[in-house]
Enzyme design. Structure first.
Site, PDB file in Angstrom:
ATOM      1  CD  GLU A   1       7.074  46.966   1.990  1.00  0.00           C
ATOM      2  OE1 GLU A   1       5.953  47.214   2.464  1.00  0.00           O
ATOM      3  OE2 GLU A   1       7.420  47.285   0.851  1.00  0.00           O
TER       4      GLU A   1
ATOM      5  CD  GLU B   1       7.823  41.206   5.355  1.00  0.00           C
ATOM      6  OE1 GLU B   1       7.374  42.361   5.330  1.00  0.00           O
ATOM      7  OE2 GLU B   1       7.137  40.199   5.100  1.00  0.00           O
TER       8      GLU B   1
ATOM      9  CB  CYS C   1       2.193  50.764   0.288  1.00  0.00           C
ATOM     10  SG  CYS C   1       3.872  50.338   0.394  1.00  0.00           S
TER      11      CYS C   1
ATOM     12  CB  SER D   1       5.698  43.309   2.549  1.00  0.00           C
ATOM     13  OG  SER D   1       5.913  43.836   3.835  1.00  0.00           O
TER      14      SER D   1
ATOM     15  CE  LYS E   1      -3.566  53.602   1.063  1.00  0.00           C
ATOM     16  NZ  LYS E   1      -2.744  52.598   1.773  1.00  0.00           N
TER      17      LYS E   1
ATOM     18  CD  GLU F   1      -4.933  49.838   3.542  1.00  0.00           C
ATOM     19  OE1 GLU F   1      -4.014  49.128   3.133  1.00  0.00           O
ATOM     20  OE2 GLU F   1      -4.803  51.073   3.686  1.00  0.00           O
TER      21      GLU F   1
ATOM     22  CD  GLU G   1      -7.974  42.397   7.674  1.00  0.00           C
ATOM     23  OE1 GLU G   1      -9.208  42.246   7.857  1.00  0.00           O
ATOM     24  OE2 GLU G   1      -7.431  42.265   6.563  1.00  0.00           O
TER      25      GLU G   1
ATOM     26  CB  CYS H   1      -0.354  57.535  -4.609  1.00  0.00           C
ATOM     27  SG  CYS H   1       0.187  56.015  -3.843  1.00  0.00           S
TER      28      CYS H   1
END
Lengths: 596, 162
Positions: A284, A287, A310, A330, A369, A372, A377, A514
């Site tokens: 990141e 990037e 994230c 990102s 999560k 996720e 993918e 978090c």
């Protein structure tokens, strides 16, 4: 400031004008029980519908009892908080609530830390005199959250959180009487709503009407399967909160005991998501420098500000509410998914085993999560990079299930190579931490100079929106930080209006980051729980010998042996992703003349 | 969810209804009232248009629609039937009239017949207690209705439709 004097339970109290009886009582150590009321002052969260009536008190000269959460103090008021009349009313209210609440405490996952159960116990309820019809709803199971409205007591905390703080607008109170419930638009499943799975509704639910999806059994099955190598990865925020369920003070770091507990549970390797957080920073950060370089050279096509990716609740919020800005995110995967991708390629190859025989379990402070990890993918030929994601409270349950005496455990150490991490990755668990970690690395990569002072104090704190300008050796880089999706929405509106001053934006869906995740042990409205967890992470960061992600020797070796360059072809294949337009047109109306 | 297409002209009118009230979320109930007057009911598409115009979540619109019994998400029939269950009508046998209506139409209260002709609701007092029990169909008031008369009343409308 104008103050008011009153008497509560024979104690003289002086409070600022406008203070409620509840808060005045609290200021002199008198505890009035509450059920619907909840306040998190630093986050501007206050749920105060006056709905439950558990907090009633008697006021001299007043005919009926008053709800102390709503009633403001007046001069000379004489309040009594536990007269026989008050206690009788509270008991009746409680019995009425319980008359429409399933008596399933023994098999309920909130058994032992349910607010309703606690107050019923404190009030000494031994019998429910009111019997009759009860609500009957079907249970809604989304990938992350389970909604069982039979247990709902209509406190409206979740609705306030979802609408006022998160501005997600998924939850609302619908219908009347026994049909009244907290539901979604058109009473669809949560999976078909605008829910981003942030899990904050679960964090504030006093009962078990909203809870996290349970994935303990498949983890236990994998651990018992001799043909599988099972590895654990633990997110930074977990170690600050897990101890709470074993009697430790909030914010106690239990990293070593957590590692030992996982080993005792039977994990073959105990690794750290922090390793992958260092990896995320490499990707990141690189990037960010690429985009920034193009932007400063006048490239109009490049998407600035770069938004961190994230947090899956945040990513999902962008995909659903602002898909037109998804290219600002990102492309770097989250640490959880980077870890999974590396574990099932690099590490599986190192062990010489098929990825299908490697089971990756992530321990997260988060409910999103789970969603996720289930995104298609993030799998190869149907085999997910992260097999199961469990949250902090689930790990605590597993530890108790296996009869592990947590407090007596020795301090263990993470395994190598995927367990080594720097201080930069530790602070991922609190708001501002990701961008601070990125600055530490991006600064050195950009300026080729050594960063003397690694603590970016200006990026820390619990203000909902913070901004800072970091000097990259003459190039000012403007950074915006938001935690809580409502705050993030404000930064997004600026981007849409073309008034955003930022080059990079960090967003955490959960208030506090978090540490305040939907999978953490409950804060129960105690703000200092979140503050202490954040402080614990900064403490751990300060104590680490290495504090910049690119200095992690195992990260350097991973690039040398396997990945090549940050953002290079191999890194791109394994560590980057894409985002989808999930803007849902509810009820799809089309402007045709078909019907009249 | 069934796909229901809204006529273009009516959507324009709905936008106007919201605009007249400055797209103010505080006007939600009034806007829903006017929208129901326009469409006869409040399907999800109408709620979505209103939510977008007022810049509020559609869940909130839905919450209000389901809270107030006046609002309905079921299209009304061509001939909306209301059976009065006010005190006077009730004591003179309105409940039996309602039961007969449900039997004849083969629908329950709050529903609409599949052919779209009739919808059935009950209400509390139309101010014609001297005529109790009272049934309203569209704008027409029927007094001293008995279960035996229900079939005749309905057949007038069926004849009209043939």
């Amino acid at each position: 400031m104008e103050t008011i004097k009153l008497i509560i339970d024979n104690k003289e109290v002086e409070v600022p004008k406008g203070t409620t009886i509840l808060n005045a009582a609290k200021s002199v150590g008198i505890h009035i029980p509450t059920l619907c009321y909840m306040k998190l002052e630093d986050l501007h969260y206050e749920n105060n519908p006056g709905a439950c009536r558990i907090c009633v008190v008697e006021i001299e000269g007043r005919r009926n009892l008053a709800p102390s959460c709503k009633m403001e103090c007046t001069e000379g008021m004489v309040v009594r908080t536990h007269t026989p009349r008050v206690m009788n009313a509270r008991k009746t209210v409680m019995e009425l609530i319980l008359s429409n609440h399933p008596a399933e405490c023994l098999t309920c996952s909130s058994n032992g830390h349910c607010e309703l159960q606690k107050i019923a116990h404190d009030l000494g309820i031994r019998e429910i005199r009111y019997k009759g019809d009860m609500s009957t709803f079907t249970i809604d199971r989304s990938p992350s959250i389970v909604r069982n409205m039979n247990k709902c007591i209509m406190c409206r905390r979740c609705e306030t959180m979802c609408n006022t703080i998160q501005t997600v607008g998924a939850l609302t109170a619908v219908n009347r009487g026994f049909n009244a419930a907290v539901s979604t638009a058109f009473e669809r499943d949560m999976a078909g709503s605008t829910c981003s799975y942030c899990g904050q509704c679960v964090s504030v639910c006093p009962v078990n009407a909203l809870s996290g999806r349970n994935t303990q059994q498949p983890v236990l099955d994998a651990l018992a399967d001799p043909t599988k190598i099972v590895i654990a990865q633990t997110a930074p925020a977990v170690r600050t909160a897990l101890g709470r369920d074993f009697g430790y003070e909030p914010g106690t770091l239990v990293t070593g005991k957590m590692v030992s507990a996982l080993r005792q549970l039977g994990f073959d390797y105990v690794f750290d998501t922090d390793f992958a957080a260092d990896l995320t920073i490499m990707e990141e950060g690189t990037e960010l420098l690429h985009r920034l370089g193009r932007y400063l050279n006048g490239d109009k096509e490049v998407k600035i500000p770069l938004m961190t990716s994230c947090c899956p609740g945040w990513v999902s919020f962008v995909e659903q509410h602002f898909p037109e800005l998804r290219d600002n995110l990102s492309t770097a995967k989250s640490p959880q998914q980077m870890f999974g991708a590396i574990a099932k390629s690099y590490f599986a190859e190192k062990l010489g085993i098929d990825r299908k025989n490697l089971v990756v379990v992530s321990i997260m402070p988060c409910l999103a999560k789970k969603y996720e990890a289930s995104r298609p993918e993030f799998s190869v030929e149907g085999n997910p990079d992260v097999d199961y994601s469990i949250y902090t409270r689930e790990l605590a349950r597993l530890i108790r299930y296996a009869n592990i005496d947590f407090k007596e455990l020795p301090d263990g150490e993470f395994d190598r190579p995927l367990g080594e991490s720097t201080g930069a990755s530790v602070i991922f668990g609190t708001t501002g931490g990701v961008i601070e970690a990125a600055c530490r690395t991006a600064y050195e990569l950009y300026t080729k100079k050594n960063l003397d002072k690694v603590d970016f104090e200006e990026l820390r704190g619990l203000e909902g929106i913070r901004s800072a300008t970091v000097d990259f050796d003459g190039t000012p880089v403007k950074i915006g930080i938001a935690h809580g999706l409502g705050n993030a929405r404000k930064l997004i509106e600026e981007i849409k209006n073309g008034t955003s001053p930022y080059h990079a934006i960090e967003v955490m869906a959960c208030p506090g980051g978090c540490i305040g995740g939907g999978g953490q042990p409950f804060h129960r409205g105690r703000m200092e729980v979140l503050r202490r967890r954040a402080a614990a992470l900064y403490r751990e960061d300060a104590n680490k010998p290495l504090r910049k992600s690119h200095e992690n020797p195992y990260i350097q070796q991973l690039y040398k042996d396997y990945l090549g360059e940050p953002c290079g072809p191999k890194a791109h294949e394994l560590l980057h992703t894409h985002y989808i337009d999930r803007k849902e047109v509810v009820g799809m109306y089309t402007e045709t003349e078909k019907s009249k | 969810m069934n796909e229901i297409h809204l006529p273009k002209t009516k959507v324009a009118e709905l936008h106007a209804i919201c605009a007249e009230r400055n797209n103010d979320p505080g006007e939600l109930i009034n806007i829903l009232h006017a929208a129901q007057g326009l469409f006869g009911y409040l399907p999800p598409e109408v709620q979505q248009v209103i939510a977008t115009e007022l810049n509020i979540p559609v869940s909130r619109v839905y919450g209000v629609v389901t809270f107030y019994s006046f609002f309905t998400m079921t299209p009304k029939g061509k001939y909306p039937i209301s059976v009065c269950l006010g005190t006077a009508c009730y004591v003179r046998g309105a409940e039996k009239v309602l039961e007969e209506m449900q039997r004849q139409l083969e629908i329950k209260v709050g529903e609409t017949t599949p052919d779209g002709l009739f919808s059935l609701d009950c209400l509390r007092c139309v101010g014609a207690c001297g005529l109790a029990p009272v049934v309203m169909i569209g704008g027409k008031v029927y007094g001293r209705v008995t279960p035996e008369k229900v079939r005749d009343i309905l057949s007038d409308y069926y004849l009209k439709e043939q």
